[in-house]
Every structure is written in structure tokens, then in C-alpha cells.
Design a protein around this motif. Structure first.
Motif, PDB file in Angstrom:
ATOM      1  N   ASP A   1      -3.824   9.633  -7.076  1.00 31.93           N
ATOM      2  CA  ASP A   1      -2.988   8.500  -6.718  1.00 31.93           C
ATOM      3  C   ASP A   1      -1.582   8.927  -6.342  1.00 31.93           C
TER       4      ASP A   1
ATOM      5  N   LEU B   1      -1.468  11.084  -3.154  1.00 34.15           N
ATOM      6  CA  LEU B   1      -1.583  10.336  -1.902  1.00 34.15           C
ATOM      7  C   LEU B   1      -0.322   9.539  -1.622  1.00 34.15           C
ATOM      8  N   MET B   2       0.270   8.980  -2.689  1.00 33.31           N
ATOM      9  CA  MET B   2       1.461   8.184  -2.456  1.00 33.31           C
ATOM     10  C   MET B   2       2.592   9.050  -1.919  1.00 33.31           C
TER      11      MET B   2
ATOM     12  N   TYR C   1       2.287  11.878  -0.348  1.00 31.94           N
ATOM     13  CA  TYR C   1       1.906  12.313   1.002  1.00 31.94           C
ATOM     14  C   TYR C   1       2.251  11.240   2.012  1.00 31.94           C
ATOM     15  N   ASN C   2       1.892   9.981   1.661  1.00 35.62           N
ATOM     16  CA  ASN C   2       2.187   8.892   2.577  1.00 35.62           C
ATOM     17  C   ASN C   2       3.673   8.693   2.755  1.00 35.62           C
TER      18      ASN C   2
ATOM     19  N   LEU D   1       4.844  11.209   5.161  1.00 31.89           N
ATOM     20  CA  LEU D   1       4.433  10.851   6.517  1.00 31.89           C
ATOM     21  C   LEU D   1       5.323   9.753   7.065  1.00 31.89           C
TER      22      LEU D   1
ATOM     23  N   TYR E   1       0.033   1.503   0.471  1.00 31.27           N
ATOM     24  CA  TYR E   1       0.277   2.653   1.332  1.00 31.27           C
ATOM     25  C   TYR E   1      -0.019   3.953   0.621  1.00 31.27           C
ATOM     26  N   LYS E   2      -1.048   3.954  -0.213  1.00 27.34           N
ATOM     27  CA  LYS E   2      -1.364   5.236  -0.810  1.00 27.34           C
ATOM     28  C   LYS E   2      -2.840   5.578  -0.700  1.00 27.34           C
ATOM     29  N   THR E   3      -3.487   5.109   0.350  1.00 25.92           N
ATOM     30  CA  THR E   3      -4.886   5.479   0.530  1.00 25.92           C
ATOM     31  C   THR E   3      -5.002   6.499   1.658  1.00 25.92           C
ATOM     32  N   SER E   4      -6.154   7.155   1.696  1.00 24.04           N
ATOM     33  CA  SER E   4      -6.310   8.164   2.744  1.00 24.04           C
ATOM     34  C   SER E   4      -6.533   7.526   4.104  1.00 24.04           C
TER      35      SER E   4
ATOM     36  N   MET F   1      -4.750   5.087   5.143  1.00 19.94           N
ATOM     37  CA  MET F   1      -3.394   4.898   5.617  1.00 19.94           C
ATOM     38  C   MET F   1      -2.872   6.201   6.208  1.00 19.94           C
ATOM     39  N   ILE F   2      -3.284   7.338   5.612  1.00 22.27           N
ATOM     40  CA  ILE F   2      -2.852   8.629   6.153  1.00 22.27           C
ATOM     41  C   ILE F   2      -3.312   8.771   7.590  1.00 22.27           C
TER      42      ILE F   2
END
Lengths: 321, 429
Positions: A271, A274-275, A277-278, A281, B367-370, B372-373
Motif C-alpha cells: 500500500d 504504491l502510494m 510511487y504514485n 509519478l 490514487y494508490k493502485t497499480s 492508476m500507475i
């Protein structure tokens, strides 16, 4: 001058020593050849027989290495600088003894293990210095640092020499022999050496250049990792295809490496990962949009200059009909 | 003509001989251009002569002959045959050879489209024209004259999906402004048919703000649809055009679209009954422009807009209250509207059916799912491409003599001969 040592001693070198030597060398080199003025006249140690002013790369610096010897392991912890007397081609003895006393007070367990110098190879005069030190330590070590920067070289440019008596031309003479060594460090030393090694020059101090330098470092590290993984992957694929005979020990090592990944594997970690990483981005996206907007601004300005019709009121109105 | 070869036969033999490599093809092209008059007047030319040629190998020659054969007025039965012939040719021709004679190809396809429309069978023309567009296109960023024709056929045959596939490319280079207007207008209509109002809005916006000296009919129709689509999509109406629209558009478009601007103003007020009254009053105008369906969609979107407004004021609301505030008939209708909006993703809410309460929620996107990436990655890539295009445009503008002349003239004032001046002082052409 480079047969392997047969003394059976294991040498452990600390990164602090290397940093000290390189710092000493850089300082002397800069003092000799300061960037703004022409060459200065300072009392610098010169190589034997060179005579007139030497090029900065030939500057040799000298110093002492200290550490502890436990059994067959020789661990080199620290180093300090020495004064070299060019007239007698030897190190200043009284200075050495004074420094030794001082260091003995601060580090009671450390003894003088040998000396260091800079250069590409060991030379004749080094043997004199080596012999002179033999009365302090019966078998001193000679640490040689090669200050030439070679980007293709993968290993450290540090060599450790021991002296051994070999029979040459019927006479027993001491010569230098190569000794292998490993790098040893403690946590505190690692952190401080890392910090010092990554100091950026202060005149490039704007945030943008520092960020760029930092990112470039990360980029090159990732590129290196990527190329190594690729080599490994191609090797394994070739093994699978049968081009190369199967090497079981290598396969075991690769398998153990893979089993140790990923380091953390839980839902919370995923979790958070990913957060973040986003978020990164999104920041890059924002940067891209700003970049794009500034490009568009340039284009519009140029377009207006080129094609705008000047109206009678003086300023240029909405261009191009 | 016994004993000598007719000019037709010489042409055919040269086509068969010279269709191999690109060097031969340019020679063939010149021959064909020279021989065009003779082909046109040759009475020997029949459809059967085409059988001697293979459309995939001798595309250029086949194209010229086909063009001459189909250019005159033709009866209904013959029209169907020629349509079949042309569609087979388009399917099998070679793109490289076609691009050498692209004007002829474009006019051939336009004729094809007209025939198909005369036959009242637009569906037959959709697939051939789609392939034709792809074959004549030099790159996916360039607009060709065939794009609007293809879209027109898709519209008339109501296969919106096929048309939508062409619209997904970003167009960056345009040859003829008229093609561009038509492309955006038809494209907007196709997107409306697919209910993709965001993209329709973009395309119609492009037409309305395109540079034009005088207002043209395409821009007018596009503006009417643009007003209605803004109402449906974003629920707001502003009387002024965007600033980048041309001055002639800004002055003239509004005067021709008064019923639409009235609808827009009334929409801003938010009262359903008044809006319906206005619509009924101008329904004849809307009928004339074939926009009545769109207007009705706009009216129903007013409910959505009002409900959306409620989510910003209240946390929970009962269905009956919603119905009262939005002027719906009863709670059941309110529930249907809210359910539809939740499904479309326009609002986030929970309906508690036991006591008829609706609770409005925040946007649950973290905004923390793949997935969304992937979205972010594709968006960033698109921005990078756009940035590259802008830089290329910047460079080409910097080399434009018009620009250099103006910049050189300005610099003359400030240059005192001190430092080395890289821009020419007085750039005279």
C-alpha cells in the motif's frame, strides 16, 4: 615486483585510510598547482632524480598507517601524514616519533603497522624508507594508492605490499610482494565515509545542480545494477538452452539470491509503496506539464512576433486574424 | 487498327512492365500523366481491360484507368458495379504506389462516396473508406481529405464505433482548413453518438476557435452543438466565446444562434419548467437544425446538474427531498436518477432503501493502485510527446525568415556594437 606474498597474513583495510591518503594527495596537489595562479614554490617531496619542477601528477605524499595485529590478521585502521626529507630521501624521524606518541595516547591499542605513498608502482627509493621503518615494526606494510583516475577500472587503485627476502643474483635482497586485502568497516565509519565521499563542491551549490547530481548518481547506480542483472539473466538463459554446461554452484547462488527478494512483503508495505510511487509519478507529471507549458509559451511568443499584425493603436492585438 | 498496337495497349504493357521498383514507378507515373489524355479519349477502354492488370501489383496504372472509367455520369445498375469494383481495388491496392498518385486516389474515393450515397447504402462504403484513409495517410498525424468523407459515411450509416477508431489519432498537421473543420465537426457528432462528451467537446471547440476570416456554415453548426454539449457535459454556460477564437467568430457567431444562447442562459438559472418552456418555444428552430434530440438530452442533464449541486451542500438527504428540490415527480424518479449517476461515476453516494435516505460520499479514489500507475504513465508519455512536438515547432519558427526579420529589426535599437551580435542586424529579404 609483484609476486604474491607467502607470509599467510590476512590484511584488512578500512576506508578511512583510503580517504585520508586521497585527501592528503589532493591537498598537496592543489597547493602545488593552485587553480588561479601558476605553480607555487613549496617544499614538496619530489621523486628521485627528477630535478626540476615535477608535474602535479608525480607528486608523492608520504605518511604512516596504524592499526592492530591480532594473530594472523592485520587490520589497518587509521593513518597520518609524515614529512619527507628530499635531501636524505627518508622520512623525518623525530616528527614521526612525536606523532606516534600523540596517537598512542588517543588510540592505545594501535601500533605503527607501516607507511603509505601515492604513485603507480613501487620504486627503488621506497625500499630505503621501508628498511628505515623496520626498526619500529619488523615487517612493515606499504600501502600504495594510485591517484590516476581510470574510469574503466573496476577495482580500487590501492595495493598493499609486504617485504620478503628473496635470493636474486646470489644475494638475499628484500623485495616488495603483493598482498591481498579485504575492506573492513564498522557502521559508524561507513556512514561518515559515505557522507564525506558525497560532498558536492560548494560553488555548484544551487538546489538544481545538487538535485541533478544526486539523480545522476542514482541513475548510474541503477544502470549498473541493470547491466549486471542482464548479464546474469543471459547467462542463465544460455544455460537453459544448453549452450553452456550447467554450473550447479552458480545456480544455487542465484537461487538463494532470488529467495532473499523481496525484502518486505506485506499488504501495508505494498500500500505504502504504491502510494509513494504514485506520488512521485504525479510530481513528474506536474514537472512535465510545467515544461510543456513553458515550451508552448515560447512558441506562442515567437509566433506572435513573426505573424502579428500591428494595429494602429500601437500594441499588437490578437494575431493572425 | 490492324497491324499496329493501339495506344491503350502500349499503356497497358508499360504498366505491366514498370510496376516493380520505385525507380520504375516514377517513370511509369510520368508516362501515365502524359498518356492521360489518350486514355480518356480512347474508345477501346472497357471494364474488361482492367482484367489484364492486377490491382495489388499494378496499383498506379489500375488507378488511372479506373479513374477514367468511372468519371462520367452512370446509371443505377452500373453504379452498383463500379462501387463494387472500386471497393475491391481499395482493399487490394498497394499503399506505396497509391501515394504517388494521391490526388487521383482522393478524387476516386470521393466519387465512390457519392455513388454509395446515391445508392442509399452508406454501410457499403464504410470499410473501404477506412482502409483508404489508412493507405493514403503518410503518417498518423496528418489529416487527409478522405478523413471527413469517411466520417460522413460512418455518421450516415450510424456505425459510430468505426468512425471513433479514426478519431483516436491525434492530428497535428493539416493541409486544407476545410478538411479540418469538417473532420472536427463530424468527429464531434460521432463522439456525441458514442456519448463521449469530453472528446466531442474538444473537437467542437477546435472548430469554433479555428482561425477563420469569415464565419462559415460549418463553424456555425458546430457552435450550436458546442453550446448544447457544454450544457450536457459541464453544466455551465458562458455567453462569451473562448478568448482564442478568431475575431470574426467572436463577433458573428452569437447573432446566428440566439435560440441556443437563450437555452444556455435559462439553463444557468436552473429551473426545469422554464427551460422546458424555452425549448418548446424554439422547437421549430431546433428541428430545422436536427438538434432536437441533443436539446432533449440537455434538458434531462439539468436534473443531473441540480443533484450534483445538492451533493455539495448536503451530506445526507431523503429521496423525497431530492425530488422536491430538483422538481422531479416523485421519490422513485429521484432514486432512478441518483442510481444512474452513481453508475456513470458522476457522484459517489449510498442509497439506503429502507428509509429512503441518500448519503453523499467523497471520491474514494486514493490514487494508490497499480491501475492508476498505468494511467499516469500513459499521460506522462503523452505529455512528453507533446513537448517534443512543441520543441520542434519552436525550432522551425526560429528559422522562419519572417520571425528573424522582425527580431532583427527590433535588436537594431539596442545593439551598441559592444558584444558580438549573433542575430543579423538588418535582415533584408
Amino acid at each position: 615486483m609483484a609476486p604474491s606474498s607467502s607470509s599467510g597474513l590476512t590484511f584488512k583495510l578500512h576506508p578511512l585510510v583510503m580517504l585520508n591518503i586521497s585527501d592528503h594527495f589532493t591537498r598537496v596537489k592543489t597547493q602545488l598547482n593552485p587553480p588561479s595562479s601558476s605553480c607555487a614554490t613549496r617544499n614538496i617531496p619530489t621523486t628521485v632524480g627528477a630535478g626540476a619542477a615535477t608535474s602535479p601528477q608525480n607528486v608523492r605524499v608520504y605518511g604512516c598507517v596504524i592499526g592492530a595485529q591480532r594473530g594472523r590478521t592485520v587490520e589497518i585502521f587509521n593513518s597520518f601524514e609524515l614529512v619527507f626529507d628530499p635531501s636524505s630521501d627518508s622520512l623525518d624521524r623525530s616528527f614521526l616519533e612525536k606523532k606516534q606518541e600523540l596517537y598512542q595516547k588517543v588510540f592505545p591499542g594501535f601500533y605503527i603497522l607501516g607507511w603509505y605513498s601515492t604513485g603507480r608502482d613501487a620504486i627503488e627509493s621506497d625500499m630505503h624508507i621501508h628498511k628505515a621503518l623496520m626498526d619500529i615494526n619488523e615487517s612493515p606494510v606499504y600501502v600504495l594508492l594510485n591517484p590516476a583516475i581510470n574510469h574503466a577500472q573496476k577495482d580500487l587503485p590501492v595495493t598493499i605490499y609486504e617485504s620478503e627476502f628473496h635470493v636474486i643474483d646470489g644475494i638475499a635482497q628484500p623485495i616488495f610482494v603483493n598482498a591481498s586485502y579485504t575492506i573492513e568497516t564498522v557502521e559508524a565509519e561507513r556512514i561518515s565515509v559515505d557522507h564525506v565521499a558525497h560532498l558536492k563542491p560548494s560553488d555548484g551549490g544551487s538546489a538544481a545542480t545538487q538535485l541533478a547530481a544526486h539523480l545522476t548518481g542514482i541513475h548510474s547506480a541503477i544502470k549498473m545494477l541493470n547491466s549486471r542483472i542482464r548479464v546474469l539473466f543471459q547467462y542463465l538463459v544460455a544455460m537453459q538452452r544448453g549452450d553452456i554446461p550447467c554450473d550447479n554452484s552458480l545456480l544455487r547462488q542465484a537461487a538463494s539470491l532470488l529467495r532473499s527478494l523481496p525484502a518486505a512483503h506485506s499488504e501495508k508495505f505494498d500500500d505504502n509503496f504504491l502510494m509513494e510511487y504514485n506520488d512521485k509519478l504525479l510530481m513528474s507529471y506536474l514537472a512535465m506539464i510545467t515544461n510543456c507549458t513553458s515550451n508552448m509559451n515560447e512558441v506562442v511568443d515567437k509566433f506572435k512576433t513573426a505573424y502579428a499584425k500591428k494595429s494602429r493603436t500601437g500594441g499588437s492585438r490578437i494575431p493572425f486574424m | 487498327m490492324i497491324g499496329g498496337t493501339s495506344p491503350m495497349e502500349t499503356v497497358i504493357t508499360s504498366i505491366q512492365a514498370l510496376s516493380a521498383s520505385s525507380g520504375d514507378l516514377s517513370a511509369l507515373h510520368r508516362i501515365l500523366k502524359g498518356a492521360e489524355e489518350t486514355i480518356r479519349t480512347d474508345s477501346d477502354l472497357q471494364l474488361s481491360t482492367l482484367d489484364q492488370l492486377d490491382p495489388s501489383k499494378h496499383s498506379l496504372g489500375y488507378l488511372y484507368l479506373l479513374d477514367v472509367l468511372t468519371c462520367g455520369p452512370v446509371s443505377k445498375e452500373k453504379a452498383s458495379d463500379s462501387v463494387l469494383l472500386i471497393s475491391r481495388f481499395i482493399a487490394s491496392c498497394d499503399a506505396e504506389q497509391i501515394r504517388l498518385g494521391s490526388d487521383k486516389f482522393v478524387s476516386l474515393c470521393k466519387r465512390f462516396k457519392d455513388r454509395v450515397l446515391e445508392l442509399n447504402d452508406p454501410l457499403r462504403g464504410v470499410a473501404p473508406l477506412l482502409t483508404a484513409v489508412r493507405k493514403v495517410q503518410v503518417s498518423t498525424k496528418r489529416l487527409t481529405a478522405l478523413h471527413p468523407d469517411c466520417l460522413q459515411l460512418c455518421l450516415q450509416s450510424k456505425c459510430y464505433k468505426a468512425g471513433f477508431s479514426i478519431l483516436s489519432d491525434d492530428i497535428l498537421e493539416v493541409d486544407q482548413p476545410r478538411d479540418f473543420y469538417l473532420y472536427c465537426y463530424y468527429g464531434g457528432m460521432i463522439c456525441i453518438g458514442q456519448k463521449k462528451f469530453q472528446k466531442a467537446l474538444e473537437l467542437l471547440y477546435n472548430v469554433v476557435t479555428a482561425p477563420m476570416h469569415t464565419v462559415n456554415a460549418i463553424a456555425l453548426e458546430a457552435y450550436k452543438k458546442y453550446i448544447l454539449v457544454t450544457l450536457i457535459h459541464s453544466g455551465q454556460f458562458s455567453i462569451s466565446l473562448p478568448k482564442c477564437a478568431s475575431t470574426s467568430a467572436q463577433r458573428n457567431l452569437k447573432t446566428w444562434c440566439t435560440p441556443y444562447t437563450e437555452v444556455g442562459n435559462c439553463y444557468n438559472e436552473g429551473k426545469i419548467s422554464e427551460l422546458e418552456a424555452v425549448v418548446v418555444a424554439h422547437s421549430s428552430d431546433f428541428e430545422k437544425d436536427n438538434n432536437l434530440g441533443l436539446v432533449k438530452q440537455a434538458v434531462s442533464s439539468l436534473y443531473k446538474r441540480n443533484i450534483l449541486r445538492l451533493t455539495q451542500k448536503y451530506l445526507t438527504l431523503s429521496l423525497q427531498d431530492i425530488a422536491n428540490m430538483v422538481q422531479l415527480a416523485n421519490a422513485k424518479e429521484a432514486e432512478m436518477h441518483v442510481l444512474q449517476m452513481i453508475q456513470d461515476g458522476q457522484i459517489h453516494a449510498l442509497i439506503n432503501q429502507k428509509d429512503g435516505m441518500v448519503r453523499f460520499l467523497e471520491d474514494p479514489e486514493q490514487y494508490k493502485t497499480s491501475e492508476m500507475i498505468e494511467v499516469m504513465d500513459s499521460v506522462i508519455q503523452r505529455t512528453i510527446r507533446l513537448s517534443k512536438n512543441l520543441i520542434a515547432m519552436d525550432e522551425s519558427l526560429s528559422c522562419d525568415p519572417l520571425y528573424l526579420g522582425k527580431v532583427g529589426r527590433e535588436r537594431q535599437r539596442y545593439d551598441f556594437g559592444e558584444d558580438f551580435d549573433t542575430v543579423p542586424q538588418k535582415f533584408s529579404m
